[in-house]
Design a protein around this motif. Structure first.
Motif, short mmCIF file in Angstrom:
data_model
loop_
_atom_site.label_atom_id
_atom_site.label_comp_id
_atom_site.label_asym_id
_atom_site.label_seq_id
_atom_site.Cartn_x
_atom_site.Cartn_y
_atom_site.Cartn_z
N UNK A 110 43.89 44.51 30.24
CA UNK A 110 43.86 43.34 29.36
C UNK A 110 43.68 42.06 30.19
N UNK A 111 44.38 41.96 31.31
CA UNK A 111 44.25 40.78 32.17
C UNK A 111 42.82 40.63 32.71
N UNK A 116 37.70 37.67 32.72
CA UNK A 116 36.24 37.79 32.66
C UNK A 116 35.62 36.64 31.87
N UNK A 117 36.39 36.05 30.97
CA UNK A 117 35.86 34.97 30.12
C UNK A 117 36.60 33.66 30.37
N UNK A 118 37.18 33.52 31.57
CA UNK A 118 37.84 32.29 31.99
C UNK A 118 36.93 31.53 32.95
N UNK A 198 32.25 40.83 37.69
CA UNK A 198 33.28 41.31 38.60
C UNK A 198 34.54 41.75 37.85
N UNK A 199 35.03 40.92 36.93
CA UNK A 199 36.26 41.25 36.21
C UNK A 199 36.05 42.35 35.18
N UNK A 200 34.85 42.43 34.60
CA UNK A 200 34.56 43.55 33.69
C UNK A 200 34.56 44.88 34.43
N UNK A 201 34.06 44.86 35.67
CA UNK A 201 34.12 46.07 36.49
C UNK A 201 35.58 46.43 36.79
#
Length: 451
Positions: A110-111, A116-118, A198-201
């Motif tokens: 969740x984090x 990813x959208x920040x 990067x965060x989606x990965x």
């Protein structure tokens, strides 16, 4: 001693040697778990290199600013022992280690999606690493405690160390190769897009951990004998831990082994600024370096059943002291790549031997605490060593002084070897009778109860 008092004491399991088929299935389960966790680790996994390149190339951080970012972003890791102690004392959903992996991998996923959208900035990246690391430490404490408990209870600490080292290295190599290439690919791209990918990965990897934790192979979990008392007494556990002498030399060696003032920021800036390497070259150098550990990890797995740990510790340390010396004689990127092979080969046996020693040194029921203490020391050593090394690099003679100081620090391990209890290292892996005798002696020496 009354029955009520006995229920408050840890119950050390008698060491047993499992059938070959069961051992291999356990090794396979741990190998996959360790590899998946390695990829999802916010500090050493898929996020590691892209974050450093975002900071260096997009946000224009200088070498000392990069080192300071790494120092602060590792703040939860300095208290990793707390997470291990929670693992040894609390059992989410009544599922013990699997409960930690399920709950906190879900939180981590969740984090990752949130960040990813920040909008990307130095502050947002710092907040992401801090919060993701906190969630990951609970998952890591479960894996650490599970692996070390199995290694102790079934007299295969050396083989567990070898499996842990080998499959812990696979994601390291993978992420350095992919991270460097990823940075080169996105060199001209918007940093917001790079951060989102990067965060989606990262979310995908933590989701994979969650799916894996839902599986409960009986051969693994039915062979873990719970050593914790019926009623937990945190203060008594801390006193028992403090009185357990074997952990002190083991943790001191681990601290010195990971205090390498030249291996991170100074080496990255030396390779890219002085030797004119690219982001991809830095990733490839690390992939070669860490990948070159693997053959000696395999060798350790073969030797640990034939040679007592005492001998393996001594000779692997002697071999590892000059590990980084080859970098003093290279003046090109290609030369550094060749040197990376020998540097990795020289350090593999020592790394596996020190992890073997850590597993053997754990008191019953506190394996998670001790192994997470080693995690804390690893990050204290690497981050503060990196800051000191960066200061040496920028102010006191460049990269060469960092290499020299690394050799001096490694040499300090040798006298500590003589402080290790002899019965702890006198046996080879799998020697059930000797291991049981050693375990019984250790349990007697560390107990604080009065009958």
């Amino acid at each position: 001693m009354s029955l009520a008092q006995a229920e408050l004491e840890p119950h050390a399991a008698n060491p047993t040697d499992l059938p070959l088929a069961a051992r291999w299935r356990i090794f396979a389960y741990l190998a996959a778990l360790i590899a998946i966790l390695g990829l999802g680790d916010p500090n050493e996994g898929l996020l590691n290199l892209p974050v450093s390149f975002l900071l260096k190339n997009k946000l224009q951080l200088q070498a000392h600013e990069m080192a300071n970012f790494r120092l602060v972003s590792a703040l939860p890791l300095y208290f990793a022992a707390v997470f291990g102690f929670i693992r040894d004392s609390w059992h989410p959903f009544g599922m013990r280690d699997r409960g930690f992996m399920i709950l906190f991998s879900l939180i981590g996923c969740v984090l990752d999606l949130i960040f990813a959208f920040t909008p990307v900035s130095t502050f947002s990246l710092l907040a992401a690493i801090l919060t993701l690391t906190t969630a990951f430490l609970f998952v890591s404490s479960a894996q650490n405690g599970l692996s070390s408990t199995i290694g102790q209870q079934h007299v295969m600490s050396g083989r567990v160390s070898a499996v842990w080292s080998i499959f812990g290295m696979v994601p390291v190599v993978t992420t350095f190769v992919l991270g460097g290439k990823f940075s080169d690919l996105l060199e001209g791209s918007d940093p917001e897009l790079a951060a989102r990918v990067m965060f989606l990965a990262g979310a995908a990897m933590t989701g994979l951990v969650l799916i894996y934790a839902l599986w409960r192979p009986a051969v693994v979990y039915d062979n873990v004998h719970h050593e914790d008392p019926d009623v937990h007494r945190p203060r008594a556990d801390l006193i028992r831990l403090a009185k357990h002498w074997p952990i002190y030399p083991a943790l001191a060696i681990w601290l010195l082994w990971n205090f390498n003032p030249g291996a991170s920021t100074p080496l990255q800036y030396h390779l890219q600024n002085q030797l004119h390497g690219s982001d991809g070259d830095w990733g490839v150098w690390n992939a070669i370096y860490w990948g070159s550990y693997i053959p000696t990890f395999i060798l350790y797995g073969l030797l640990c059943r034939r040679v007592a740990l005492k001998k393996l510790l001594l000779w692997s340390t002697v071999f590892a002291v000059p590990q980084f010396a080859p970098l003093l004689f290279v003046h090109s990127v290609s030369g550094a790549m060749i040197a990376a092979v020998s540097i990795g080969l020289m350090g593999g046996m020592a790394n596996a031997a020190y992890l073997d020693l850590l597993i053997r040194s754990c008191p019953p029921g506190l394996q998670g605490t001790v192994l997470m203490m080693s995690t804390a020391l690893y990050y204290v050593a690497t981050r503060f060593g990196d800051v000191w090394g960066t200061s040496l690099y920028e102010n006191y003679g460049g990269f060469e002084i960092c290499v020299v100081m690394t050799i001096v620090v490694y040499a300090a391990i040798l006298p500590i070897l003589w402080l290790i209890p002899k019965d702890l290292t006198a046996t080879a892996d799998g020697e059930v009778a000797a291991a049981k005798t050693s375990s019984d002696k250790t349990a007697l020496s560390m107990t604080f109860r009065k009958s």
